[in-house]
Scaffold this motif. Structure first.
Motif, PDB file in Angstrom:
ATOM      1  N   CYS A   1      13.481  -3.068   2.289  1.00  0.00           N
ATOM      2  CA  CYS A   1      14.909  -3.687   1.698  1.00  0.00           C
ATOM      3  C   CYS A   1      14.424  -5.316   1.463  1.00  0.00           C
ATOM      4  O   CYS A   1      14.715  -5.751   0.297  1.00  0.00           O
ATOM      5  CB  CYS A   1      15.923  -3.462   2.535  1.00  0.00           C
ATOM      6  SG  CYS A   1      16.548  -1.852   2.939  1.00  0.00           S
ATOM      7  N   VAL A   2      13.738  -5.786   2.299  1.00  0.00           N
ATOM      8  CA  VAL A   2      13.800  -7.388   2.324  1.00  0.00           C
ATOM      9  C   VAL A   2      12.226  -7.770   1.786  1.00  0.00           C
ATOM     10  O   VAL A   2      12.450  -8.510   0.889  1.00  0.00           O
ATOM     11  CB  VAL A   2      14.178  -8.046   3.786  1.00  0.00           C
ATOM     12  CG1 VAL A   2      13.783  -9.378   3.554  1.00  0.00           C
ATOM     13  CG2 VAL A   2      15.475  -7.795   4.127  1.00  0.00           C
ATOM     14  N   GLY A   3      11.257  -7.106   2.335  1.00  0.00           N
ATOM     15  CA  GLY A   3      10.091  -7.479   1.991  1.00  0.00           C
ATOM     16  C   GLY A   3       9.659  -7.064   0.303  1.00  0.00           C
ATOM     17  O   GLY A   3       9.087  -8.250  -0.232  1.00  0.00           O
ATOM     18  N   SER A   4      10.252  -6.318  -0.023  1.00  0.00           N
ATOM     19  CA  SER A   4       9.823  -5.827  -1.514  1.00  0.00           C
ATOM     20  C   SER A   4      10.786  -7.010  -2.237  1.00  0.00           C
ATOM     21  O   SER A   4      10.270  -7.393  -3.328  1.00  0.00           O
ATOM     22  CB  SER A   4      10.258  -4.391  -1.707  1.00  0.00           C
ATOM     23  OG  SER A   4      12.037  -4.285  -1.298  1.00  0.00           O
TER      24      SER A   4
ATOM     25  N   SER B   1       4.542 -10.117   2.342  1.00  0.00           N
ATOM     26  CA  SER B   1       5.478 -10.064   1.223  1.00  0.00           C
ATOM     27  C   SER B   1       4.937 -11.483   0.616  1.00  0.00           C
ATOM     28  O   SER B   1       5.068 -11.173  -0.765  1.00  0.00           O
ATOM     29  CB  SER B   1       6.745  -9.930   1.483  1.00  0.00           C
ATOM     30  OG  SER B   1       7.045  -8.701   2.114  1.00  0.00           O
ATOM     31  N   CYS B   2       5.261 -12.804   1.295  1.00  0.00           N
ATOM     32  CA  CYS B   2       5.045 -13.764   0.401  1.00  0.00           C
ATOM     33  C   CYS B   2       3.506 -13.959   0.077  1.00  0.00           C
ATOM     34  O   CYS B   2       3.492 -14.240  -1.250  1.00  0.00           O
ATOM     35  CB  CYS B   2       5.244 -14.825   1.476  1.00  0.00           C
ATOM     36  SG  CYS B   2       6.907 -15.106   2.265  1.00  0.00           S
ATOM     37  N   HIS B   3       2.599 -13.313   0.543  1.00  0.00           N
ATOM     38  CA  HIS B   3       1.216 -13.565   0.258  1.00  0.00           C
ATOM     39  C   HIS B   3       1.347 -12.871  -1.147  1.00  0.00           C
ATOM     40  O   HIS B   3       0.737 -13.096  -1.976  1.00  0.00           O
ATOM     41  CB  HIS B   3       0.154 -13.086   1.097  1.00  0.00           C
ATOM     42  CG  HIS B   3      -1.256 -13.103   0.699  1.00  0.00           C
ATOM     43  ND1 HIS B   3      -1.838 -12.002   0.192  1.00  0.00           N
ATOM     44  CD2 HIS B   3      -2.098 -13.982   0.641  1.00  0.00           C
ATOM     45  CE1 HIS B   3      -2.986 -12.108  -0.133  1.00  0.00           C
ATOM     46  NE2 HIS B   3      -3.222 -13.241  -0.168  1.00  0.00           N
ATOM     47  N   GLN B   4       1.671 -11.547  -1.182  1.00  0.00           N
ATOM     48  CA  GLN B   4       1.745 -10.750  -2.414  1.00  0.00           C
ATOM     49  C   GLN B   4       2.361 -11.203  -3.514  1.00  0.00           C
ATOM     50  O   GLN B   4       1.809 -11.306  -4.796  1.00  0.00           O
ATOM     51  CB  GLN B   4       2.064  -9.348  -2.026  1.00  0.00           C
ATOM     52  CG  GLN B   4       1.223  -8.549  -1.061  1.00  0.00           C
ATOM     53  CD  GLN B   4      -0.148  -8.306  -1.583  1.00  0.00           C
ATOM     54  OE1 GLN B   4      -0.501  -8.303  -2.772  1.00  0.00           O
ATOM     55  NE2 GLN B   4      -1.131  -8.173  -0.770  1.00  0.00           N
ATOM     56  N   GLY B   5       3.498 -12.053  -3.092  1.00  0.00           N
ATOM     57  CA  GLY B   5       4.310 -12.416  -4.091  1.00  0.00           C
ATOM     58  C   GLY B   5       3.532 -13.631  -4.826  1.00  0.00           C
ATOM     59  O   GLY B   5       3.276 -13.924  -6.034  1.00  0.00           O
TER      60      GLY B   5
ATOM     61  N   SER C   1       3.052  -5.174  -1.136  1.00  0.00           N
ATOM     62  CA  SER C   1       3.389  -5.593   0.029  1.00  0.00           C
ATOM     63  C   SER C   1       4.227  -4.631   0.876  1.00  0.00           C
ATOM     64  O   SER C   1       3.916  -4.461   1.941  1.00  0.00           O
ATOM     65  CB  SER C   1       4.766  -6.720  -0.492  1.00  0.00           C
ATOM     66  OG  SER C   1       5.653  -5.750  -1.128  1.00  0.00           O
ATOM     67  N   VAL C   2       4.799  -3.669   0.391  1.00  0.00           N
ATOM     68  CA  VAL C   2       5.324  -2.555   0.967  1.00  0.00           C
ATOM     69  C   VAL C   2       4.376  -1.624   1.638  1.00  0.00           C
ATOM     70  O   VAL C   2       4.299  -1.144   2.995  1.00  0.00           O
ATOM     71  CB  VAL C   2       6.418  -1.460   0.040  1.00  0.00           C
ATOM     72  CG1 VAL C   2       6.806  -0.184   0.772  1.00  0.00           C
ATOM     73  CG2 VAL C   2       7.268  -2.087  -0.483  1.00  0.00           C
TER      74      VAL C   2
END
Length: 271
Positions: A125-128, A230-234, A251-252
């Motif tokens: 929910c949040v990480g994605s 998640s931040c790194h992948q973004g 990220s997921v």
């Protein structure tokens, strides 16, 4: 810390071995950048709490991670406890040990199930959502614009998100554990003829401070992992909508795998 980078190589690989070595070097570099980004974000935790300009973004992320995740956490935690109570209760009924149902559900939720369920829900929910948001900003050169203005994207974008996950994950895990225990007691009382008061007495008798501490530690580690990945992948998203989609997917998947590994490692060290 600069997050926008040029490609590592300008030429094409000259063979399979060269391509394999390049993939290994890119993987190692990505892991290193993710670790540095996570550590740098955690270093800004005092500033997120104490400094008023940063506190607003931090509180906003606390609301996003905590309050907006409550419906999903509530449903998943409740039904996880109900499923666990039903399956364990059916197994115990074969040996006429239904009185141990509360203890079995409590220790399973505190040690493993509640942190795991919370981590999975937050990752999905949040990480994605974080990866998609930061990936869109990266594709639109908004992150590069921040660096041009000498504003650290790690401090401005990543730190509030990672720190919010660090703070809220243990609280959500504890909330999920409480709902799971209640759900297991409901199933025991309605389907297995286990008195609810006896169930709760058994559950509270087995509850231990160490088990609670281990579960909260797992949840905190899962929160940091989800935020950092998640931040790194973004920040690493490629050009276009396809790049953002791949960043969310990675990220997921990576968060799921690291949650499983972290859960095992903490259990191995603690017990």
């Amino acid at each position: 810390m600069i997050v926008t980078r040029e490609p590592m190589w300008d030429d094409a690989p000259k063979g399979r071995i060269d391509a394999l070595l390049r993939h290994a070097a890119a993987l190692a570099a990505g892991v290193g950048r993710c670790v540095l980004l996570t550590a740098g974000s955690l270093a800004h935790l005092p500033g997120c709490v104490a400094l008023r300009p940063r506190r607003a973004a931090f509180v906003d992320q606390l609301y996003t991670v905590g309050v907006k995740s409550l419906p999903v956490i509530s449903v998943v935690g409740l039904f996880a406890g109900m499923i666990l109570g039903l399956q364990v209760g059916l197994a115990l009924s074969r040996f006429n040990q239904e009185n141990l149902l509360g203890a079995a559900v409590m220790i399973s939720l505190m040690r493993e199930m509640a942190p795991f369920v919370t981590g999975i829900c937050l990752s999905a929910c949040v990480g994605s959502a974080m990866a998609a948001e930061l990936g869109t900003m990266t594709v639109n050169d908004e992150v590069a614009a921040l660096e041009t203005m000498s504003i650290s994207p790690v401090r401005f974008l990543a730190a509030p998100r990672v720190c919010a996950l660090l703070v809220m994950s243990p609280l959500l895990s504890f909330y999920s554990c409480v709902l799971g225990v209640i759900g297991g007691g409901f199933v025991g009382a309605t389907q297995l003829d286990v008195d609810f008061r006896q169930y709760m007495a058994s559950a509270l008798s087995i509850a231990d401070v160490k088990d609670l501490a281990v579960g909260l530690l797992k949840a905190a580690i899962c929160g940091v992992v989800i935020g950092g990945v998640s931040c790194h992948q973004g920040f690493s998203a490629g050009l276009g909508a396809l790049g953002v989609g791949r960043a969310v997917q990675k990220s997921v998947i990576v968060s799921f795998l690291l949650i499983l590994v972290a859960g095992y490692m903490v259990t191995r060290l603690a017990y």
